[in-house]
Write a protein that holds these residues in place. Structure first.
Motif, PDB file in Angstrom:
ATOM      1  N   ARG A 122      -2.501  -9.328 -12.997  1.00 39.87           N
ATOM      2  CA  ARG A 122      -3.466 -10.425 -13.157  1.00 39.87           C
ATOM      3  C   ARG A 122      -2.806 -11.789 -13.073  1.00 39.87           C
ATOM      4  NH1 ARG A 122      -5.739 -11.019 -18.134  1.00 39.87           N
ATOM      5  NH2 ARG A 122      -7.086 -12.558 -17.164  1.00 39.87           N
TER       6      ARG A 122
ATOM      7  N   ARG B 288       0.833  -1.212   0.000  1.00 42.16           N
ATOM      8  CA  ARG B 288       0.000   0.000   0.000  1.00 42.16           C
ATOM      9  C   ARG B 288       0.864   1.257   0.000  1.00 42.16           C
ATOM     10  NH1 ARG B 288      -3.469  -3.078   3.488  1.00 42.16           N
ATOM     11  NH2 ARG B 288      -2.506  -2.190   5.352  1.00 42.16           N
TER      12      ARG B 288
ATOM     13  N   GLN C  99       0.643  -6.133  -6.859  1.00 40.79           N
ATOM     14  CA  GLN C  99      -0.656  -5.909  -6.210  1.00 40.79           C
ATOM     15  C   GLN C  99      -1.759  -5.587  -7.216  1.00 40.79           C
ATOM     16  OE1 GLN C  99       2.091  -4.190  -5.715  1.00 40.79           O
ATOM     17  NE2 GLN C  99       1.745  -2.043  -6.210  1.00 40.79           N
ATOM     18  N   THR C 100      -1.394  -5.167  -8.441  1.00 40.50           N
ATOM     19  CA  THR C 100      -2.400  -4.870  -9.467  1.00 40.50           C
ATOM     20  C   THR C 100      -2.262  -5.773 -10.681  1.00 40.50           C
ATOM     21  OG1 THR C 100      -0.945  -3.144 -10.360  1.00 40.50           O
ATOM     22  CG2 THR C 100      -2.633  -2.455  -8.774  1.00 40.50           C
TER      23      THR C 100
ATOM     24  N   PRO D 274      -3.542   4.009  -4.267  1.00 37.63           N
ATOM     25  CA  PRO D 274      -4.478   4.104  -5.377  1.00 37.63           C
ATOM     26  C   PRO D 274      -4.311   5.411  -6.132  1.00 37.63           C
ATOM     27  CG  PRO D 274      -5.579   3.307  -3.413  1.00 37.63           C
ATOM     28  CD  PRO D 274      -4.205   3.725  -2.985  1.00 37.63           C
TER      29      PRO D 274
ATOM     30  N   SER E 246      -8.909  -4.493 -18.599  1.00 38.61           N
ATOM     31  CA  SER E 246      -9.057  -3.996 -17.238  1.00 38.61           C
ATOM     32  C   SER E 246      -9.903  -4.979 -16.461  1.00 38.61           C
ATOM     33  CB  SER E 246      -9.720  -2.598 -17.237  1.00 38.61           C
ATOM     34  OG  SER E 246     -11.023  -2.683 -17.793  1.00 38.61           O
TER      35      SER E 246
ATOM     36  N   VAL F  41       1.247   3.363 -12.602  1.00 38.15           N
ATOM     37  CA  VAL F  41       1.100   2.073 -11.943  1.00 38.15           C
ATOM     38  C   VAL F  41       0.476   1.067 -12.904  1.00 38.15           C
ATOM     39  CG1 VAL F  41      -0.080   0.858 -10.084  1.00 38.15           C
ATOM     40  CG2 VAL F  41       0.915   3.099  -9.660  1.00 38.15           C
ATOM     41  N   ARG F  42       1.065  -0.114 -13.008  1.00 33.74           N
ATOM     42  CA  ARG F  42       0.566  -1.156 -13.899  1.00 33.74           C
ATOM     43  C   ARG F  42      -0.736  -1.742 -13.350  1.00 33.74           C
ATOM     44  NH1 ARG F  42       2.738  -2.223 -19.007  1.00 33.74           N
ATOM     45  NH2 ARG F  42       4.891  -1.551 -19.037  1.00 33.74           N
ATOM     46  N   GLN F  43      -1.529  -2.244 -14.264  1.00 32.67           N
ATOM     47  CA  GLN F  43      -2.750  -2.933 -13.860  1.00 32.67           C
ATOM     48  C   GLN F  43      -3.084  -3.967 -14.920  1.00 32.67           C
ATOM     49  OE1 GLN F  43      -6.016  -0.426 -12.884  1.00 32.67           O
ATOM     50  NE2 GLN F  43      -7.310  -2.106 -12.189  1.00 32.67           N
TER      51      GLN F  43
ATOM     52  N   ASN G   2      -2.402  -9.493  -3.161  1.00 31.42           N
ATOM     53  CA  ASN G   2      -3.342  -9.545  -4.286  1.00 31.42           C
ATOM     54  C   ASN G   2      -4.053 -10.891  -4.283  1.00 31.42           C
ATOM     55  OD1 ASN G   2      -4.728  -9.443  -6.683  1.00 31.42           O
ATOM     56  ND2 ASN G   2      -2.980  -8.819  -7.942  1.00 31.42           N
TER      57      ASN G   2
ATOM     58  N   PRO H 106     -10.631  -7.126 -12.536  1.00 35.90           N
ATOM     59  CA  PRO H 106      -9.866  -8.024 -11.665  1.00 35.90           C
ATOM     60  C   PRO H 106      -9.493  -9.315 -12.357  1.00 35.90           C
ATOM     61  CG  PRO H 106     -12.200  -8.092 -11.101  1.00 35.90           C
ATOM     62  CD  PRO H 106     -12.045  -7.011 -12.130  1.00 35.90           C
TER      63      PRO H 106
ATOM     64  N   HIS I  98       4.683  -4.082  -9.157  1.00 33.00           N
ATOM     65  CA  HIS I  98       3.241  -3.824  -9.081  1.00 33.00           C
ATOM     66  C   HIS I  98       2.434  -5.124  -9.102  1.00 33.00           C
ATOM     67  CE1 HIS I  98       4.259   0.352  -9.622  1.00 33.00           C
ATOM     68  NE2 HIS I  98       4.806   0.112 -10.790  1.00 33.00           N
TER      69      HIS I  98
END
Length: 594
Positions: free
Chosen positions: A483, A401, A480-481, A406, A579, A415-417, A506, A581, A478
């Motif tokens: 897949r 965190r 935490q974000t 966020p 995008s 930040v990657r996602q 995650n 989850p 990253h």
């Protein structure tokens, strides 16, 4: 027939008891160091005429070989990388821990000079204990391990300064105001000491870095393993001796610098393997010799002092270390590991206490109290690491965190996602990376080998350099974000650390790992891996599939039912979603069952 000498008796009884009690400790799930210490405690009454001085000299050899081995895994670049944290952090910890010990001694009614030596003795940790603990936890090659070694090196330098300055200030401390301080003499002594340390390190970096590897390469070309081992022993012991006799540097620091100089040579890995058996044997002797010096009556004579000193070392110092590292903006998991590792005292404390007794600054019961605290904190040190391990998932979530709040931007870009993270770019990892790139995955690679970083970055692939067992490295990737996490390294401990920490930060990520043994498969799945692929089973499955379908001889590797194709076709999603989850981890794929 002549009777065996006390030294031989110590070796026979001590090593035998160390083996037996070490096995018991291992069966109970605690550190084998506990068994070694208890063996030393038992040797004392069994060998009443034991020569403790000779035993401690053998222990010194263990310290030299251990620190030489640690130096082989620790380069100058690693030391410079942590200097900004290790230098101020160590100095703050030594000052605060020393002050805590001094206050305790004054409350017990001791003199100011005794309180000073007592505080110094309680402020420096055991190099042997911490390096063995880092090795058992597989943290030596992580950033936390490098920071711990940098911390120990600076503590060693502080101890060297204290050992040199104490004789100079002893008359003042004994006689008080009647003996005025000679400040120019003290300043000159300090300058000479620092000059000697700088001269030794400079000589090793300028001359030793060229001479030692060249000499060992020449011996290695002779093809004799016996001569190569002998050369390594000569280098480790010889450099440590020269450092101590000519430069006033401790044996441990001299051996560490010798190993660090050799670490940049191609022979470093071979040297580490060749010296390992001797390092382990003499390290056991160190713990036996420490246990032999223990006087159980000390506990009965000074219960309040023992309890207070134990709290100062096992509780006070870890709290100081933890707070200092947080103030220096280090991760909570790093702070936890360092706090656990420094919750003990050892060989440097014995040296300081013995010098204090010789100078008339400390009495013998106080030295026995320091020894008792050392043994008890070394016995309790595995408990500290156990507590740190239980708090590790919580600390990893806090670090994640802090590293990526966020909507914040990470270092080097947004930040990657929804991306994939591949840990390890070896033979397996390279195949996985190529497959993911073909499928169009946004990708980040975690790799420790510097030689592999530049080619990846030249291809536009983002690389995080570091050990994936370190939560700060995973946070930088990253995870935490992300897949998908593919752990392609074969070491089960490091892989398990990465899997556990990624699952903690995650819960929705899909995790794929590799293993070589059934026990590793179970271990990784228990820590949160969705899919664990056992290479040998997959190879056998591919061979049987090809044989059943009558595959022609000379078909391309990895084609048909090959392992790489199986991972790409079955284990990994074909197209990443832009995008949203990742797939839930509620299902556990039984890929490991052949």
């Amino acid at each position: 027939m002549p009777h065996a000498s006390p030294l031989i008796t110590i070796l026979v009884i001590g090593l035998t008891l160390a083996f037996l009690l070490g096995v018991v400790a291992g069966r109970l799930g605690i550190s084998v160091l506990v068994g070694y210490l208890l063996a030393g405690v038992a040797v004392g009454p069994l060998v009443p005429d034991a020569d403790h001085g000779v035993a401690l000299q053998l222990a010194d050899i263990g310290v030299i070989l251990l620190m030489f081995g640690v130096g082989l895994h620790f380069s100058v670049r690693d030391l410079m990388a942590v200097r900004a944290i290790a230098l101020p952090g160590t100095l703050a910890q030594v000052v605060l821990s020393g002050a805590l010990g001094m206050v305790l001694a004054l409350l017990l009614g001791w003199s100011g000079r005794a309180a000073l030596v007592f505080g110094l003795a309680l402020s420096v940790a055991s190099t042997v204990v911490l390096t063995r603990a880092l090795d058992e936890q597989r943290l030596t090659d992580t950033r936390r391990g490098h920071l711990a070694m940098g911390w120990l090196v600076i503590q060693d330098l502080v101890t060297v300064l204290a050992l040199v300055l104490l004789p100079a200030v002893a008359p003042l401390l004994r006689d008080g105001a009647s003996h005025a301080p000679h400040w120019p003499l003290l300043a000159g002594t300090l300058a000479v000491t620092l000059g000697k340390v700088a001269a030794f390190v400079g000589l090793m970096l300028v001359v030793g870095r060229r001479v030692i590897p060249a000499a060992l390469h020449a011996v290695a070309r002779m093809g004799s393993r016996e001569l190569f081992r002998l050369a390594l022993l000569a280098v480790a012991l010889g450099v440590a001796y020269v450092a101590s006799e000519l430069f006033g540097v401790s044996l441990a620091l001299g051996a560490f610098v010798a190993g660090m100089v050799l670490s940049e040579s191609e022979l470093s890995q071979h040297a580490a393997e060749e010296t390992l058996p001797l390092r382990d044997a003499f390290a056991v002797l160190f713990f036996i010799s420490v246990g032999m010096l223990f006087e159980p009556a000390t506990v009965a004579r000074h219960p309040a002092g023992l309890a207070g000193a134990l709290l100062a070392v096992f509780v006070g110092t870890p709290m100081i270390v933890f707070s200092v590292l947080l103030l220096l903006r280090q991760g909570m998991q790093t702070a936890l590991t360092m706090a656990a590792g420094l919750s003990q005292i050892g060989e440097f404390s014995f040296i300081l206490a013995t010098l204090g007794v010789d100078l008339g600054l400390l009495d013998a019961p106080a030295r026995s109290l320091i020894l008792a605290v050392s043994i008890l904190t070394i016995l309790l040190n595995p408990l500290a690491f156990l507590i740190a391990g239980r708090l590790s998932p919580w600390a990893a979530r806090r670090d994640a965190r802090r590293a990526a709040p966020p909507g914040a931007a990470g270092a080097g870009g947004p930040v990657r996602q929804g991306h994939a993270v591949v840990v390890g770019y070896g033979r397996v990892g390279a195949l996985v990376v190529e497959g993911l790139l073909r499928q169009g995955w946004p990708l980040m690679v975690v790799e420790t080998g510097d030689a592999l970083v530049r080619p990846l970055r030249e291809r536009g692939i983002e690389v995080v350099v570091g050990n994936a067992a370190d939560p700060s490295v995973l946070a930088e990737a990253h995870v935490q974000t992300a897949r998908l996490l593919v752990v392609a390294i074969p070491e089960p401990f490091e892989a398990g650390q990465a899997v556990e920490q990624a699952r903690a930060v995650n819960p929705a990520i899909t995790i794929i790992a590799r293993a070589h043994f059934d026990s590793a498969v179970i271990h990784l799945r228990q820590l949160g891996a969705d899919i664990v692929i056992m290479g040998e089973r997959e190879i056998a499955r591919a061979m049987l599939d090809d044989a059943a379908h009558g595959a022609p001889r000379g078909s391309a590797p990895g084609g048909g039912g090959g392992v790489a194709a199986r991972m790409a076709e079955h284990a990994l999603p074909h197209r990443p979603r832009p995008s949203g989850p990742a797939a839930p981890n509620g299902r556990r794929t039984e890929r490991h069952q052949a």
